[in-house]
Design a protein around this motif. Structure first.
Motif, short mmCIF file in Angstrom:
data_model
loop_
_atom_site.label_atom_id
_atom_site.label_comp_id
_atom_site.label_asym_id
_atom_site.label_seq_id
_atom_site.Cartn_x
_atom_site.Cartn_y
_atom_site.Cartn_z
N HIS A 206 10.67 2.14 -4.71
CA HIS A 206 10.87 0.74 -5.07
C HIS A 206 9.65 0.18 -5.78
O HIS A 206 9.76 -0.46 -6.83
N ASN A 217 10.60 -6.34 -8.39
CA ASN A 217 10.15 -5.63 -7.19
C ASN A 217 8.74 -6.06 -6.75
O ASN A 217 7.81 -5.26 -6.68
N ARG A 223 12.47 -6.01 1.05
CA ARG A 223 13.12 -6.36 -0.20
C ARG A 223 13.83 -7.71 -0.13
O ARG A 223 14.53 -8.10 -1.07
N ASP A 232 15.02 -7.94 -7.62
CA ASP A 232 15.12 -6.55 -7.15
C ASP A 232 15.91 -5.73 -8.17
O ASP A 232 17.08 -6.00 -8.42
N LEU A 235 15.52 1.22 -7.32
CA LEU A 235 14.52 2.27 -7.19
C LEU A 235 14.21 2.92 -8.53
O LEU A 235 15.05 2.97 -9.43
#
Length: 239
Positions: A206, A217, A223, A232, A235
């Motif tokens: 992340h 992020n 998160r 967000d 990944l």
């Protein structure tokens, strides 16, 4: 005021922070070298810069921590307690979670602020000069950025009661996550990272995306704020 005792406490805490950084980052850098040989082989100059900035940050973190530690031991400042029965036992893990949530909130919003162009150039560019970040980059901050990080836990100990052992747990989590999230590769099992827990807890996959794309992020441990604020982006495929 007994300045000699305060200076000694600040110096001792600075040494502790520096040694903690060297031990944790060194250990995970060793793991990286063993698991992924040559992964950071060409980053010698960058790593030396990261260590230099991090040791400077150790003093910035250590000085307020040392003053608070002196005040706690000498005058009973803070809401740190040592007796296990001072609060119900169920409160022990609750205090840890409260500290992590509060610290994560502070970090998210200050971190996001530091990504505004003016603030980025003055405060945060040093950290993002690590391309890619390594385990040694965990505390590689410009002094102004280090100050924003150094005040969080010392402030919380005046507000939220916590057993001294649980405070140590918070600092351990902060250290380990700060290092592992900057290694540039994911050390945790895929089934954990992609589990329900992984949807809310930050790991290297992340945070690596933050170092790749900058404007996403921003969290430290969780998160939650990234999800709530639409920052967000999931990944990194490269970690």
């Amino acid at each position: 005021m007994p300045w000699a005792a305060i200076l000694l406490s600040a110096a001792a805490m600075t040494a502790i922070v520096a040694l903690r950084y060297l031990a944790a980052s060194g250990a995970f850098a060793f793991v990286t070298a063993r698991v992924r040989p040559g992964y950071h082989a060409r980053l010698g100059p960058q790593i030396r810069r990261e260590i230099g900035w991090s040791l400077a940050s150790a003093a910035i973190y250590g000085i307020p921590a040392g003053i608070v530690a002196w005040g706690w031991q000498t005058h009973g400042w803070t809401r740190i307690y040592t007796q296990w029965d001072a609060y119900p036992l169920w409160y022990l893990p609750v205090a840890v979670m409260l500290y992590l949530l509060a610290h994560d909130t502070w970090f998210y919003w200050t971190h996001r602020l530091m990504h505004r162009p003016k603030w980025f150039r003055k405060m945060h560019a040093v950290h993002h000069a690590s391309r890619p970040p390594t385990a040694w980059a965990a505390m590689s901050f410009h002094p102004w950025e280090a100050i924003t990080g150094a005040v969080a836990i010392p402030a919380l100990v005046f507000l939220i009661p916590i057993h001294v052992a649980m405070l140590g747990t918070v600092l351990l989590i902060m250290t380990v996550m700060g290092v592992t999230n900057h290694m540039g590769w994911e050390m945790f099992p895929r089934r954990l990272v992609h589990s329900k827990l992984g949807e809310w807890v930050i790991t290297a996959s992340h945070h690596q995306r933050h170092h790749e794309e900058y404007r996403c992020n921003y969290g430290l441990y969780f998160r939650f704020w990234d999800r709530a604020c639409g920052t967000d982006r999931g990944l990194s495929p490269n970690a």
